[in-house]
Design an enzyme around this catalytic site. Structure first.
Site, PDB file in Angstrom:
ATOM      1  CD  GLU A  53      72.999  -1.865  -2.765  1.00  0.00           C
ATOM      2  OE1 GLU A  53      72.226  -2.742  -3.200  1.00  0.00           O
ATOM      3  OE2 GLU A  53      72.737  -0.651  -2.853  1.00  0.00           O
ATOM      4  CB  CYS A  72      72.671 -10.831  -1.309  1.00  0.00           C
ATOM      5  SG  CYS A  72      73.776 -10.375  -2.642  1.00  0.00           S
TER       6      CYS A  72
HETATM    7  P1  NAD Z   1      75.370  -8.202   8.874  1.00  0.00           P
HETATM    8  O1  NAD Z   1      74.331  -7.181   8.629  1.00  0.00           O
HETATM    9  O2  NAD Z   1      75.249  -9.039  10.077  1.00  0.00           O
HETATM   10  O3  NAD Z   1      76.818  -7.504   8.964  1.00  0.00           O
HETATM   11  C1  NAD Z   1      77.324  -6.706   7.917  1.00  0.00           C
HETATM   12  C2  NAD Z   1      78.378  -5.769   8.469  1.00  0.00           C
HETATM   13  O4  NAD Z   1      77.763  -4.840   9.369  1.00  0.00           O
HETATM   14  C3  NAD Z   1      79.478  -6.460   9.269  1.00  0.00           C
HETATM   15  O5  NAD Z   1      80.715  -5.870   8.967  1.00  0.00           O
HETATM   16  C4  NAD Z   1      79.092  -6.155  10.714  1.00  0.00           C
HETATM   17  O6  NAD Z   1      80.183  -6.151  11.586  1.00  0.00           O
HETATM   18  C5  NAD Z   1      78.503  -4.774  10.581  1.00  0.00           C
HETATM   19  N1  NAD Z   1      77.564  -4.359  11.654  1.00  0.00           N
HETATM   20  C6  NAD Z   1      76.769  -5.151  12.409  1.00  0.00           C
HETATM   21  N2  NAD Z   1      76.052  -4.389  13.271  1.00  0.00           N
HETATM   22  C7  NAD Z   1      76.399  -3.092  13.038  1.00  0.00           C
HETATM   23  C8  NAD Z   1      75.996  -1.846  13.602  1.00  0.00           C
HETATM   24  N3  NAD Z   1      75.078  -1.774  14.585  1.00  0.00           N
HETATM   25  N4  NAD Z   1      76.545  -0.716  13.121  1.00  0.00           N
HETATM   26  C9  NAD Z   1      77.461  -0.763  12.121  1.00  0.00           C
HETATM   27  N5  NAD Z   1      77.889  -1.915  11.570  1.00  0.00           N
HETATM   28  C10 NAD Z   1      77.355  -3.069  12.013  1.00  0.00           C
HETATM   29  O7  NAD Z   1      75.443  -9.099   7.545  1.00  0.00           O
HETATM   30  P2  NAD Z   1      76.345 -10.364   7.262  1.00  0.00           P
HETATM   31  O8  NAD Z   1      75.838 -11.525   8.050  1.00  0.00           O
HETATM   32  O9  NAD Z   1      77.786 -10.008   7.371  1.00  0.00           O
HETATM   33  O10 NAD Z   1      76.057 -10.596   5.702  1.00  0.00           O
HETATM   34  C11 NAD Z   1      74.960 -11.304   5.215  1.00  0.00           C
HETATM   35  C12 NAD Z   1      73.885 -10.348   4.726  1.00  0.00           C
HETATM   36  O11 NAD Z   1      74.425  -9.498   3.716  1.00  0.00           O
HETATM   37  C13 NAD Z   1      72.713 -11.055   4.063  1.00  0.00           C
HETATM   38  O12 NAD Z   1      71.530 -10.454   4.475  1.00  0.00           O
HETATM   39  C14 NAD Z   1      72.952 -10.827   2.580  1.00  0.00           C
HETATM   40  O13 NAD Z   1      71.788 -10.903   1.782  1.00  0.00           O
HETATM   41  C15 NAD Z   1      73.557  -9.458   2.584  1.00  0.00           C
HETATM   42  N6  NAD Z   1      74.317  -9.186   1.374  1.00  0.00           N
HETATM   43  C16 NAD Z   1      73.802  -8.290   0.472  1.00  0.00           C
HETATM   44  C17 NAD Z   1      74.478  -8.026  -0.701  1.00  0.00           C
HETATM   45  C18 NAD Z   1      73.929  -7.052  -1.708  1.00  0.00           C
HETATM   46  O14 NAD Z   1      74.668  -6.665  -2.614  1.00  0.00           O
HETATM   47  N7  NAD Z   1      72.681  -6.644  -1.609  1.00  0.00           N
HETATM   48  C19 NAD Z   1      75.693  -8.661  -0.963  1.00  0.00           C
HETATM   49  C20 NAD Z   1      76.188  -9.557  -0.017  1.00  0.00           C
HETATM   50  C21 NAD Z   1      75.501  -9.809   1.157  1.00  0.00           C
END
Ligand code: NAD
Length: 535
Positions: free
Chosen positions: A304, A338
Site C-alpha cells: 500500500e 496518504c
Molecule cells: P517509507 O517508504 O519511507 O517507509 C515505510 C517503511 O519501509 C518503514 O518501516 C521503513 O523503515 C521501511 N523501509 C524503507 N526502506 C526499505 C527497504 N529498502 N526495504 C524494506 N523496508 C524498507 O514511507 P514512510 O515515510 O514511513 O511513510 C509515508 C508514505 O507511506 C507515504 O508515501 C504515504 O502515502 C504512504 N502511506 C500509504 C498508505 C496507504 O494505505 N496506501 C497509508 C499510510 C501511508
C-alpha cells in the site's frame, strides 16, 4: 454419533461468532468534555515522565539489544528524546524470520477463535490505555489530540474487525455439490512474513497489518518505521500481554534498507505486508519477486503506497462545504496522510470564490506543538521531511501563485504553515508528485469532464472526492474517477474500518482494502478437499 475433530472445531468457531456482538467503530473521544481534557493532560504528563526509556527488540522469544541505537525524538520539540530503540543488523533480522518460520508450525495449530480472542483482549487493553496511547502518538509523530485519538480508535477497530473476520473465514466453506463426493474448501495460513509499516498511522497501521497476519495463523516479524518505533514497541508489549507468543511476533527495529531489506529478501519469508512510499514499495515488489536460493514459494507482496489525491469542485457544488472538506483533508495532520487532499481541481465558474474562501478558512488553521490542544496542526515528522516540503514549496512558487503560507511557522519544532498554491498546471511537479506535507495545489478546470480527466491524470489512484449537487455528475464520477476510495460530497480523508475498506489503484498499491472483509485473504491460501466415500 461422535462429532469429528473438524466438526468440533467448526462448532467452536460458530459458538465464538455467536457470542461476539456485531462490529461497531470505536467512538472518538469528545475533548470538549472537561473530564476527557483532564484525562489527556494527565496522560501527556505520564508519558513525558517516561521519555528516554529504552525499548528492546524481541527475537526468538528473547529481549535483544544492540550497541547501535536509534533515538526517536519529538518533532514538536526535537531536543526531547521520546525513546531509544535498537538498530538491528541484517543478521539479526534474518534470525527473526528464521525463528518466526520455525514457530509457524506451532502457531498455525492454535484454533482461530483463540487467536481472535487475543485480538479482542488487545483491543480491551488499548481501550483502557486510550489516553496514554494517544499521548505517545502526539509526542512521537506530532499528531494533534483529535488526530492521535483517531489513530488509537482505528487501532482498536482493526483488532475488533479482523478478529471477527477470522471467525468468518475459519472452518470449512461450502462449494458446489458434485456427484457422490464430500467437497469443501478451507483457508490455511501462508507462513512467516514481514509487516513493514510507515510512521504516519504509527499505532493503527503497524498493529492492523501485524494483527491481520497473526490472526490468520501466520507468524510475523514486525519492522516499524524508524520515526515511530516507540509506539510500535508499546503495541507489541500489548499484543504479548494479550497472549500473542513472542515467537509468533518477532520485533525488530532499525533501518529499512538494512533490517527491512534483509527480511524481505530472506528465502523463508512467505509474505511481505508493506505500507509506505511508492519508491520503497516498488523496491520491495522487485526484491520479493526474485526467488532466493532455497526458496520454495512465490512471496506474496501486499503493498500500500502513496497518493496524489484530488478533490473535484464542480460549478454546481456547495462551495462552502467543499472549502471545509478541502481545508480539513489538506491540512489535517499536516497533510501527512496518504489520503490527504493535495490537489483541488475547481471548475472555472466557481474558481475565484473557492480560492478566496479557502484562503480565509485556512488562515484560521493554528500551527504549533501538538501537545497543545489549541493547535490544529502540529509539526511535520522530521527535519528531513520539513526540508523536502520546503523544497517543494520553492518549486511550487515557480509553478503557480503562492496565496497562503509558503514558509516555516515559528517554534523550535518542524512547523510548516498551511500552504496554498493557486493557478497550478495539471502536469506541474507539485500537481504530480507526492509532497506529504501541508501543501495544496489548486488547479482550474474548464468544466466537470475536464476536472475528472485532470484528477485521473497522475500515476496514483488512492482517494478522491467530488463536490456537486448534480446527481448525473456524481454518477459519472462513480464510474470514471479511478481511485480506490471515492468520496462524494465529503472530504477524502477519514476512512473508517468496516465502512470504507481502504486501498488504492495504480502506483498507490495493490488495493488490499484494509479494514474490509477481503483483507485477511491476503494472508491466507485456500485448500480444496474432495472425498470419495469408502464402500
Ligand atoms: P517509507 O517508504 O519511507 O517507509 C515505510 C517503511 O519501509 C518503514 O518501516 C521503513 O523503515 C521501511 N523501509 C524503507 N526502506 C526499505 C527497504 N529498502 N526495504 C524494506 N523496508 C524498507 O514511507 P514512510 O515515510 O514511513 O511513510 C509515508 C508514505 O507511506 C507515504 O508515501 C504515504 O502515502 C504512504 N502511506 C500509504 C498508505 C496507504 O494505505 N496506501 C497509508 C499510510 C501511508
Amino acid at each position: 454419533m461422535f462429532a469429528s475433530t473438524k466438526e468440533k472445531r467448526a462448532m467452536a468457531t460458530a459458538e465464538a461468532k455467536l457470542q461476539k456482538p456485531e462490529f461497531t467503530n470505536e467512538p472518538f473521544v469528545d475533548f470538549s468534555k472537561p473530564e476527557n481534557r483532564t484525562a489527556m493532560e494527565a496522560a501527556l504528563k505520564k508519558v513525558a515522565s517516561e521519555f528516554g526509556r529504552e525499548y528492546p527488540m524481541y527475537i526468538n522469544g528473547e529481549k535483544v539489544t544492540t550497541t547501535e541505537k536509534i533515538k526517536s525524538t519529538n518533532p514538536s520539540h526535537p531536543s526531547q528524546v521520546v525513546g531509544v530503540v535498537q538498530s538491528a543488523s541484517a543478521e539479526q533480522a534474518r534470525q527473526a524470520i528464521e525463528s518466526a518460520h520455525a514457530y509457524f508450525h506451532t502457531w498455525k495449530k492454535v484454533p482461530a477463535e483463540k487467536r481472535a480472542e487475543i485480538l479482542f483482549r488487545a483491543a480491551d487493553i488499548i481501550r483502557k490505555r486510550k489516553f496514554e496511547t494517544s499521548a505517545l502518538i502526539c509526542y512521537e509523530v506530532g499528531k494533534s489530540w483529535a488526530e492521535a485519538d483517531a489513530d488509537t480508535a482505528e487501532t482498536i477497530d482493526f483488532l475488533e474487525y479482523y478478529g471477527r473476520q477470522m471467525l468468518e473465514l475459519a472452518g470449512p466453506h461450502k462449494v458446489v455439490p458434485y456427484q457422490n463426493e464430500r467437497n469443501f474448501m478451507v483457508y490455511i495460513p501462508l507462513g512467516a512474513g514481514a509487516a513493514i509499516p510507515p510512521w504516519n498511522f504509527p499505532a493503527a497501521i503497524a498493529t492492523g497489518m501485524t494483527a491481520a497476519a497473526l490472526v490468520a495463523g501466520n507468524t510475523v516479524v514486525l519492522k516499524p518505521s524508524e520515526e515511530s518505533s516507540v509506539i510500535a514497541a508499546k503495541m507489541v508489549e500489548i499484543l504479548y500481554e494479550a497472549g500473542i507468543p513472542k515467537q509468533a511476533l518477532q520485533f525488530v527495529t532499525g533501518l529499512g534498507e538494512v533490517a527491512g531489506d534483509a527480511i524481505v529478501k530472506h528465502p523463508k519469508t512467505r509474505f511481505v505486508a508493506f505500507t509506505g512510499s511508492k519508491d520503497v514499495g516498488l523496491l520491495i515488489s522487485e526484491a520479493a519477486g526474485k526467488r532466493q536460493p532455497g526458496q520454495l514459494w512465490i512471496k506474496r507482496a501486499v503493498l500500500e503506497m502513496g497518493g496524489k489525491d484530488a478533490t473535484v469542485v464542480d460549478e454546481e457544488a456547495d462551495v462552502d462545504a467543499a472549502v471545509e472538506g478541502v481545508a480539513q483533508a489538506a491540512f489535517g495532520y499536516q497533510g501527512q496522510k496518504c489520503s490527504a487532499c493535495s490537489r483541488a481541481i475547481v471548475s472555472e465558474k466557481v474558481y475565484d470564490s473557492f480560492v478566496q474562501k479557502l484562503v480565509e478558512r485556512a488562515k484560521k488553521v493554528t500551527v504549533g506543538p501538538a501537545e497543545d490542544p489549541a493547535n490544529y496542526m502540529g509539526p511535520v515528522v522530521s527535519e528531513s521531511a520539513m526540508k523536502g516540503i520546503l523544497n517543494y514549496i520553492e518549486v511550487g512558487k515557480k509553478e503557480g501563485k503562492l496565496v497562503l503560507g509558503g514558509e516555516r511557522a515559528p517554534g523550535d519544532g518542524y512547523f510548516v504553515k498551511p500552504t496554498i498554491i493557486a493557478d497550478v498546471s495539471p502536469m506541474a511537479r507539485i500537481a504530480q508528485e507526492e509532497i506529504f506535507g501541508p501543501v495544496l495545489a489548486v488547479i482550474k478546470a474548464k468544466d466537470f469532464d475536464k476536472a475528472l480527466q485532470i484528477a485521473n491524470d497522475t500515476e496514483f489512484g488512492l482517494t478522491g472526492a467530488v463536490y456537486s449537487k448534480n446527481k448525473a455528475k456524481l454518477e459519472k464520477a462513480e464510474e470514471a474517477f479511478h481511485v480506490g476510495n471515492l468520496y462524494l460530497n465529503r472530504k477524502c480523508t477519514g476512512a473508517m474500518v468496516g465502512a470504507h475498506p481502504f486501498g488504492g489503484f495504480n502506483m498507490s498499491g495493490t488495493d488490499s482494502k484494509t479494514g474490509g472483509k477481503d483483507y485477511l485473504l491476503h494472508f491466507l491460501q485456500a485448500k480444496s478437499i474432495s472425498e470419495k466415500p469408502m464402500n
